[in-house]
Write a protein that holds these residues in place. Structure first.
Motif, PDB file in Angstrom:
ATOM      1  N   ASP A 176      59.049  40.007  -8.479  1.00 41.29           N
ATOM      2  CA  ASP A 176      59.240  38.730  -7.786  1.00 41.29           C
ATOM      3  C   ASP A 176      57.926  38.143  -7.281  1.00 41.29           C
ATOM      4  O   ASP A 176      57.839  36.946  -7.025  1.00 41.29           O
ATOM      5  CB  ASP A 176      60.216  38.942  -6.623  1.00 41.29           C
ATOM      6  N   PHE A 177      56.888  38.982  -7.154  1.00 36.22           N
ATOM      7  CA  PHE A 177      55.573  38.496  -6.723  1.00 36.22           C
ATOM      8  C   PHE A 177      54.986  37.511  -7.728  1.00 36.22           C
ATOM      9  O   PHE A 177      54.110  36.708  -7.378  1.00 36.22           O
ATOM     10  CB  PHE A 177      54.630  39.681  -6.534  1.00 36.22           C
ATOM     11  N   ALA A 178      55.466  37.545  -8.968  1.00 35.20           N
ATOM     12  CA  ALA A 178      54.990  36.586  -9.965  1.00 35.20           C
ATOM     13  C   ALA A 178      55.282  35.150  -9.555  1.00 35.20           C
ATOM     14  O   ALA A 178      54.580  34.228  -9.979  1.00 35.20           O
ATOM     15  CB  ALA A 178      55.629  36.880 -11.324  1.00 35.20           C
ATOM     16  N   SER A 179      56.308  34.937  -8.727  1.00 34.96           N
ATOM     17  CA  SER A 179      56.640  33.566  -8.329  1.00 34.96           C
ATOM     18  C   SER A 179      55.577  32.953  -7.422  1.00 34.96           C
ATOM     19  O   SER A 179      55.009  31.906  -7.752  1.00 34.96           O
ATOM     20  CB  SER A 179      58.012  33.508  -7.660  1.00 34.96           C
ATOM     21  N   PRO A 180      55.254  33.543  -6.259  1.00 35.21           N
ATOM     22  CA  PRO A 180      54.169  32.931  -5.479  1.00 35.21           C
ATOM     23  C   PRO A 180      52.838  32.945  -6.203  1.00 35.21           C
ATOM     24  O   PRO A 180      52.022  32.034  -6.026  1.00 35.21           O
ATOM     25  CB  PRO A 180      54.124  33.777  -4.199  1.00 35.21           C
ATOM     26  N   PHE A 190      47.695  25.459  -0.752  1.00 34.80           N
ATOM     27  CA  PHE A 190      48.070  25.362   0.657  1.00 34.80           C
ATOM     28  C   PHE A 190      49.339  26.123   1.005  1.00 34.80           C
ATOM     29  O   PHE A 190      49.566  26.427   2.172  1.00 34.80           O
ATOM     30  CB  PHE A 190      48.253  23.892   1.034  1.00 34.80           C
ATOM     31  N   GLY A 191      50.201  26.422   0.041  1.00 30.69           N
ATOM     32  CA  GLY A 191      51.446  27.105   0.362  1.00 30.69           C
ATOM     33  C   GLY A 191      52.346  27.200  -0.849  1.00 30.69           C
ATOM     34  O   GLY A 191      51.990  26.789  -1.957  1.00 30.69           O
ATOM     35  N   ILE A 192      53.547  27.718  -0.613  1.00 34.11           N
ATOM     36  CA  ILE A 192      54.520  27.908  -1.691  1.00 34.11           C
ATOM     37  C   ILE A 192      55.640  26.883  -1.525  1.00 34.11           C
ATOM     38  O   ILE A 192      56.346  26.897  -0.518  1.00 34.11           O
ATOM     39  CB  ILE A 192      55.068  29.356  -1.705  1.00 34.11           C
ATOM     40  N   ASP A 193      55.775  25.979  -2.472  1.00 35.02           N
ATOM     41  CA  ASP A 193      56.766  24.907  -2.390  1.00 35.02           C
ATOM     42  C   ASP A 193      57.802  24.985  -3.503  1.00 35.02           C
ATOM     43  O   ASP A 193      58.537  24.030  -3.747  1.00 35.02           O
ATOM     44  CB  ASP A 193      56.064  23.545  -2.429  1.00 35.02           C
ATOM     45  N   TYR A 194      57.869  26.131  -4.188  1.00 40.00           N
ATOM     46  CA  TYR A 194      58.893  26.393  -5.197  1.00 40.00           C
ATOM     47  C   TYR A 194      59.579  27.716  -4.868  1.00 40.00           C
ATOM     48  O   TYR A 194      58.922  28.681  -4.470  1.00 40.00           O
ATOM     49  CB  TYR A 194      58.281  26.522  -6.599  1.00 40.00           C
ATOM     50  N   VAL A 195      60.888  27.761  -5.056  1.00 42.23           N
ATOM     51  CA  VAL A 195      61.643  29.004  -4.950  1.00 42.23           C
ATOM     52  C   VAL A 195      62.059  29.404  -6.358  1.00 42.23           C
ATOM     53  O   VAL A 195      62.586  28.595  -7.118  1.00 42.23           O
ATOM     54  CB  VAL A 195      62.873  28.860  -4.021  1.00 42.23           C
ATOM     55  N   ASN A 196      61.793  30.658  -6.709  1.00 44.61           N
ATOM     56  CA  ASN A 196      62.135  31.062  -8.072  1.00 44.61           C
ATOM     57  C   ASN A 196      63.631  31.321  -8.202  1.00 44.61           C
ATOM     58  O   ASN A 196      64.287  31.818  -7.293  1.00 44.61           O
ATOM     59  CB  ASN A 196      61.328  32.284  -8.522  1.00 44.61           C
ATOM     60  N   THR A 197      64.164  30.964  -9.355  1.00 44.23           N
ATOM     61  CA  THR A 197      65.576  31.179  -9.650  1.00 44.23           C
ATOM     62  C   THR A 197      65.788  32.399 -10.522  1.00 44.23           C
ATOM     63  O   THR A 197      66.929  32.804 -10.752  1.00 44.23           O
ATOM     64  CB  THR A 197      66.162  29.941 -10.357  1.00 44.23           C
ATOM     65  N   ASP A 198      64.700  32.978 -11.021  1.00 46.99           N
ATOM     66  CA  ASP A 198      64.789  34.192 -11.824  1.00 46.99           C
ATOM     67  C   ASP A 198      63.413  34.816 -11.932  1.00 46.99           C
ATOM     68  O   ASP A 198      62.426  34.271 -11.451  1.00 46.99           O
ATOM     69  CB  ASP A 198      65.341  33.882 -13.237  1.00 46.99           C
ATOM     70  N   PHE A 199      63.347  35.988 -12.553  1.00 47.91           N
ATOM     71  CA  PHE A 199      62.133  36.464 -13.214  1.00 47.91           C
ATOM     72  C   PHE A 199      62.560  37.389 -14.340  1.00 47.91           C
ATOM     73  O   PHE A 199      63.611  38.026 -14.275  1.00 47.91           O
ATOM     74  CB  PHE A 199      61.125  37.118 -12.250  1.00 47.91           C
ATOM     75  N   THR A 200      61.746  37.403 -15.378  1.00 50.44           N
ATOM     76  CA  THR A 200      62.022  38.237 -16.548  1.00 50.44           C
ATOM     77  C   THR A 200      60.779  39.026 -16.898  1.00 50.44           C
ATOM     78  O   THR A 200      59.715  38.449 -17.144  1.00 50.44           O
ATOM     79  CB  THR A 200      62.444  37.384 -17.759  1.00 50.44           C
ATOM     80  N   ALA A 201      60.909  40.340 -16.897  1.00 51.23           N
ATOM     81  CA  ALA A 201      59.811  41.224 -17.273  1.00 51.23           C
ATOM     82  C   ALA A 201      60.040  41.732 -18.691  1.00 51.23           C
ATOM     83  O   ALA A 201      61.132  42.199 -19.021  1.00 51.23           O
ATOM     84  CB  ALA A 201      59.717  42.402 -16.308  1.00 51.23           C
ATOM     85  N   TYR A 202      59.021  41.619 -19.524  1.00 54.40           N
ATOM     86  CA  TYR A 202      59.028  42.183 -20.876  1.00 54.40           C
ATOM     87  C   TYR A 202      58.013  43.331 -20.905  1.00 54.40           C
ATOM     88  O   TYR A 202      56.835  43.133 -20.573  1.00 54.40           O
ATOM     89  CB  TYR A 202      58.633  41.137 -21.917  1.00 54.40           C
ATOM     90  N   LEU A 203      58.462  44.512 -21.306  1.00 51.00           N
ATOM     91  CA  LEU A 203      57.617  45.699 -21.326  1.00 51.00           C
ATOM     92  C   LEU A 203      57.704  46.377 -22.685  1.00 51.00           C
ATOM     93  O   LEU A 203      58.793  46.474 -23.259  1.00 51.00           O
ATOM     94  CB  LEU A 203      58.065  46.708 -20.258  1.00 51.00           C
ATOM     95  N   HIS A 204      56.577  46.878 -23.183  1.00 48.51           N
ATOM     96  CA  HIS A 204      56.647  47.682 -24.412  1.00 48.51           C
ATOM     97  C   HIS A 204      56.605  49.177 -24.103  1.00 48.51           C
ATOM     98  O   HIS A 204      56.812  50.002 -24.989  1.00 48.51           O
ATOM     99  CB  HIS A 204      55.510  47.299 -25.373  1.00 48.51           C
TER     100      HIS A 204
END
Length: 293
Positions: free
Chosen positions: A217-221, A228-242
């Motif tokens: 979730d740290f990928a969002s900020p 100056f700040g965070i003005d978006y809230v994430n609605t998801d995150f997707t991790a791709y790993l090999h």
């Protein structure tokens, strides 16, 4: 030899962070460590993602299975109250498994996560071009940013950036939400080593998979903050790993942000000390932080 100085409350919180949840039967009771930024009485994205990842791995993880894709949809802000998580195998084949986890509160679906596992096998004889290794300093050589209690953060100097990241002109700190990135807020500094601290569920040590899930979730900020700040809230995150990460450190490298009309997508490349791991992609919508009345 003199006795070591007692830890301050802040140092104790960093060295001995609370678990995100304590288990009570089939319920997971959140601690204050998982409280959300955007609204009072809610949980943050890291907490709900980590809980779904914990249950998926507990129920379906096995040696030789690589979680090649973990996607969490944050449909509503989860309340800071005891939660139950259900899991289901959407597909359970010998080579590929697709698992779903769901958090439902008050009859409403608040968080849904899916994880695709692929079984390891023999690599092809013909080699394929690979993403080059991240040429950055080892985290042990970098100073720690004492802003976070859930992980040890070591910002990587901007001269090691492989992607040009220049802050756009304009902006005003008075017209945005409170910043969350500290000294890594300037875009050119947004690459960092993270070592997650504390457990997802009390009594259960972090696994390699959970190290990715609890920090994803740290990928969002990292991708969606202005100077100056965070003005978006994430609605998801997707991790791709090999592959699963080796060791405790994960490297987050900001590689992309696109936004228009209050809708944004971002991308980070993910590393460990052995080399590249994959990517984390995140979508978001413009949001004003809800403050106490």
């Amino acid at each position: 030899m003199s006795a070591p100085a007692p830890e301050t409350a802040a140092e104790n919180a960093i060295h001995h962070p609370l678990p995100l949840f304590e288990q009570d039967g089939d319920l997971f009771v959140p601690t204050r460590a998982g409280r959300g930024y955007w609204q009072e009485g809610t949980l943050n994205g890291s907490a709900v993602a980590a809980l779904t990842g914990y249950v998926i791995e507990r129920d379906f993880g096995a040696s030789g299975l690589v979680p090649v894709r973990f996607c969490v949809d944050m449909l509503r802000m989860a309340p800071a109250e005891p939660l139950s998580v259900t899991t289901e195998a959407i597909h359970d084949g010998g080579r590929l498994k697709l698992i779903e986890a769901r958090i439902v509160c008050g009859g409403k679906l608040v968080t849904r996560a899916t994880c695709q596992f692929v079984r390891e096998g023999e690599a092809p004889a013909n080699p394929t071009w690979q993403t080059p290794t991240w040429a950055v300093p080892h985290p042990d050589t970098l100073p720690s940013l004492h802003r976070f209690t859930r992980w040890d953060a070591r910002p990587i100097p901007p001269e090691y950036a492989r992607v040009e990241r220049v802050a756009p002109p304009g902006g005003d700190a008075a017209h945005g939400n409170v910043p969350v990135l500290g000294d890594i807020a300037p875009p050119e500094r947004r690459q960092v080593w993270l070592k997650p601290l504390g457990e997802v569920v009390a009594g259960h040590a972090l696994t390699p998979f959970l190290r990715v899930v609890v920090t994803g979730d740290f990928a969002s900020p990292l991708t969606h903050s202005s100077r100056f700040g965070i003005d978006y809230v994430n609605t998801d995150f997707t991790a791709y790993l090999h592959r699963l990460p080796l060791g405790e450190w994960l490297g987050y490298e900001l590689t992309g942000h696109l936004s228009r009309a209050g809708v944004a997508v971002g991308e980070c490349r993910l590393h460990d000390l052995a080399g590249p791991l994959g990517t984390i992609n995140v979508s978001a919508a413009a949001q004003v932080r809800r403050k106490k009345p």
